[in-house]
Design a protein around this motif. Sequence first.
Motif, PDB file in Angstrom:
ATOM      1  N   LEU A 144      38.789  45.175  58.834  1.00 39.73           N
ATOM      2  CA  LEU A 144      37.426  45.384  58.050  1.00 39.73           C
ATOM      3  C   LEU A 144      36.733  44.287  58.996  1.00 39.73           C
ATOM      4  N   GLY A 145      36.964  43.233  59.903  1.00 40.85           N
ATOM      5  CA  GLY A 145      36.489  42.569  60.671  1.00 40.85           C
ATOM      6  C   GLY A 145      35.703  41.751  59.402  1.00 40.85           C
ATOM      7  N   VAL A 146      36.769  41.234  59.041  1.00 41.08           N
ATOM      8  CA  VAL A 146      36.506  39.891  58.045  1.00 41.08           C
ATOM      9  C   VAL A 146      37.401  38.734  58.511  1.00 41.08           C
ATOM     10  N   ARG A 147      37.736  37.863  57.559  1.00 40.52           N
ATOM     11  CA  ARG A 147      38.488  37.011  58.248  1.00 40.52           C
ATOM     12  C   ARG A 147      39.312  36.866  56.813  1.00 40.52           C
ATOM     13  N   ALA A 148      40.408  36.544  56.861  1.00 40.38           N
ATOM     14  CA  ALA A 148      41.480  36.355  55.687  1.00 40.38           C
ATOM     15  C   ALA A 148      41.714  35.121  54.827  1.00 40.38           C
ATOM     16  N   THR A 149      41.733  34.892  53.691  1.00 43.00           N
ATOM     17  CA  THR A 149      41.731  33.282  52.763  1.00 43.00           C
ATOM     18  C   THR A 149      42.829  33.340  51.884  1.00 43.00           C
ATOM     19  N   ILE A 150      43.808  32.886  52.028  1.00 43.39           N
ATOM     20  CA  ILE A 150      44.417  32.393  50.975  1.00 43.39           C
ATOM     21  C   ILE A 150      44.617  31.942  49.928  1.00 43.39           C
ATOM     22  N   VAL A 151      44.222  31.833  48.956  1.00 45.89           N
ATOM     23  CA  VAL A 151      44.715  31.205  48.179  1.00 45.89           C
ATOM     24  C   VAL A 151      45.201  31.225  47.141  1.00 45.89           C
ATOM     25  N   PRO A 152      46.374  30.048  47.019  1.00 47.71           N
ATOM     26  CA  PRO A 152      47.177  29.845  46.637  1.00 47.71           C
ATOM     27  C   PRO A 152      47.532  30.128  44.918  1.00 47.71           C
ATOM     28  N   THR A 153      48.031  30.317  44.332  1.00 44.77           N
ATOM     29  CA  THR A 153      48.443  31.025  43.182  1.00 44.77           C
ATOM     30  C   THR A 153      49.780  31.009  42.319  1.00 44.77           C
TER      31      THR A 153
ATOM     32  N   PRO B  22      23.058  57.792  25.193  1.00 48.01           N
ATOM     33  CA  PRO B  22      25.007  56.950  25.519  1.00 48.01           C
ATOM     34  C   PRO B  22      24.088  55.418  26.124  1.00 48.01           C
ATOM     35  N   PRO B  23      25.274  54.394  26.742  1.00 45.32           N
ATOM     36  CA  PRO B  23      25.435  53.728  27.888  1.00 45.32           C
ATOM     37  C   PRO B  23      24.704  54.164  29.047  1.00 45.32           C
ATOM     38  N   ALA B  24      24.206  53.899  30.082  1.00 41.86           N
ATOM     39  CA  ALA B  24      24.540  54.378  31.038  1.00 41.86           C
ATOM     40  C   ALA B  24      25.634  53.442  32.120  1.00 41.86           C
ATOM     41  N   PRO B  25      25.814  54.977  33.193  1.00 39.05           N
ATOM     42  CA  PRO B  25      27.630  54.454  33.572  1.00 39.05           C
ATOM     43  C   PRO B  25      27.541  53.407  34.609  1.00 39.05           C
ATOM     44  N   GLN B  26      28.871  52.706  33.868  1.00 37.46           N
ATOM     45  CA  GLN B  26      28.770  51.537  34.992  1.00 37.46           C
ATOM     46  C   GLN B  26      29.230  52.038  35.863  1.00 37.46           C
ATOM     47  N   PRO B  27      28.197  51.269  37.244  1.00 31.85           N
ATOM     48  CA  PRO B  27      28.682  51.230  39.163  1.00 31.85           C
ATOM     49  C   PRO B  27      30.219  51.859  38.996  1.00 31.85           C
ATOM     50  N   THR B  28      30.041  52.484  40.111  1.00 34.61           N
ATOM     51  CA  THR B  28      32.021  53.010  40.333  1.00 34.61           C
ATOM     52  C   THR B  28      31.802  51.285  41.369  1.00 34.61           C
ATOM     53  N   PRO B  29      32.740  50.333  41.235  1.00 31.03           N
ATOM     54  CA  PRO B  29      32.613  48.889  42.048  1.00 31.03           C
ATOM     55  C   PRO B  29      33.321  49.138  43.072  1.00 31.03           C
ATOM     56  N   ASP B  30      32.999  49.162  43.661  1.00 31.76           N
ATOM     57  CA  ASP B  30      32.948  48.910  45.643  1.00 31.76           C
ATOM     58  C   ASP B  30      33.816  47.463  46.410  1.00 31.76           C
ATOM     59  N   ARG B  31      34.950  47.162  46.812  1.00 33.66           N
ATOM     60  CA  ARG B  31      35.799  46.267  46.393  1.00 33.66           C
ATOM     61  C   ARG B  31      35.026  46.460  48.394  1.00 33.66           C
ATOM     62  N   LEU B  32      35.417  47.174  49.189  1.00 35.16           N
ATOM     63  CA  LEU B  32      34.917  47.339  50.779  1.00 35.16           C
ATOM     64  C   LEU B  32      34.035  47.219  51.054  1.00 35.16           C
ATOM     65  N   GLN B  33      33.104  47.511  50.227  1.00 31.82           N
ATOM     66  CA  GLN B  33      31.846  47.109  50.704  1.00 31.82           C
ATOM     67  C   GLN B  33      31.333  45.091  50.544  1.00 31.82           C
ATOM     68  N   ASP B  34      32.083  44.781  49.478  1.00 30.17           N
ATOM     69  CA  ASP B  34      31.626  43.605  48.670  1.00 30.17           C
ATOM     70  C   ASP B  34      32.500  42.177  49.604  1.00 30.17           C
ATOM     71  N   VAL B  35      33.784  42.969  50.432  1.00 33.42           N
ATOM     72  CA  VAL B  35      34.667  42.434  51.136  1.00 33.42           C
ATOM     73  C   VAL B  35      34.082  42.380  52.732  1.00 33.42           C
ATOM     74  N   VAL B  36      32.937  43.119  53.202  1.00 31.06           N
ATOM     75  CA  VAL B  36      32.792  43.318  54.393  1.00 31.06           C
ATOM     76  C   VAL B  36      31.157  42.725  54.400  1.00 31.06           C
ATOM     77  N   ARG B  37      30.228  42.765  53.507  1.00 28.37           N
ATOM     78  CA  ARG B  37      28.793  42.170  53.154  1.00 28.37           C
ATOM     79  C   ARG B  37      29.570  40.912  53.011  1.00 28.37           C
ATOM     80  N   ARG B  38      30.673  39.677  52.405  1.00 28.80           N
ATOM     81  CA  ARG B  38      31.158  38.243  52.607  1.00 28.80           C
ATOM     82  C   ARG B  38      31.469  38.124  53.366  1.00 28.80           C
ATOM     83  N   GLY B  39      32.682  39.249  54.603  1.00 29.16           N
ATOM     84  CA  GLY B  39      33.011  38.504  55.497  1.00 29.16           C
ATOM     85  C   GLY B  39      34.631  37.889  55.270  1.00 29.16           C
TER      86      GLY B  39
END
Length: 262
Positions: free
Chosen positions: A77-86, A23-40
């Motif tokens: 979160l100790g990061v900056r907010a970047t507003i993305v126009p849509t 069977p296919p390996a389970p997909q890793p659980t999404p971790d947006r919080l870590q991504d945001v902090v890592r990205r700053g």
Amino acid sequence: MRWVKWGVGLMIAAVTAGCATPPPAPQPTPDRLQDVVRRGELRVCSTGDYRPFTYRDEHGAWSGIDIDVAHDMAAKLGVRATIVPTSWKKLMDDFPARCDIAVGGVSVTLERAQKAFFSSTFGVDGKTPITRCENVARFQTLDQIDQPGVRAVVNPGGTNEKFAEQNLKKATIVEHPDNNTIFQQIIDGRADLMMTDSSETRWQAKQHPELCSVHPDQPFTFAEKAYMLPKDDVAFQQWVNHYLDIARHDGTYQRFAQPWLG
């Protein structure tokens, strides 16, 4: 001989089972919080055309209740907010590709909920008309609005357009692409009314004495406001919900809302 054949069959079945595709390996659980902090950086999708929640002026400066909330979330979160126009038309394409959260008077709909998660809701809303004050009595019901010669202006791509298309068969639907200037179309007589969320009609009526919100306490529909979040990321959703719980109880949200709503 039958026992031999049966034994051989068992051996073949065992070998075949052993060679089966695992069977296919389970997909890793999404971790947006870590991504945001890592990205700053917290990337925030917003349309900039729905006051009091979001507004982008002619110089590109952003303001609004939800814009302040997004910046405060990022600070926590100790990061900056970047507003993305849509835009409302492109929101569901831009959000998963470019943003971590979408804010600015976003309504929770079943269609959107198929593609994204939502935070806990923080307001109840619904579609209601806004028109010149002398016309309030003319546009109390959908039957009164859906008449030949009535011009209902809409901003394309969002829930306002869908509501108009579903309910107006005789009236004329007039598209206007800029939601920041759309109410001027009513003031100038190029449209008779607009049907939008009651919160927006209340705010616009305060800014333009020529305009009146029609029964904002009894809108035609029911909807809730929330922040759009990445699908399947429960940890990020829980963090945002916890932030909102605190902000609503410690006065933070009211502090952001007060300059707009009083």
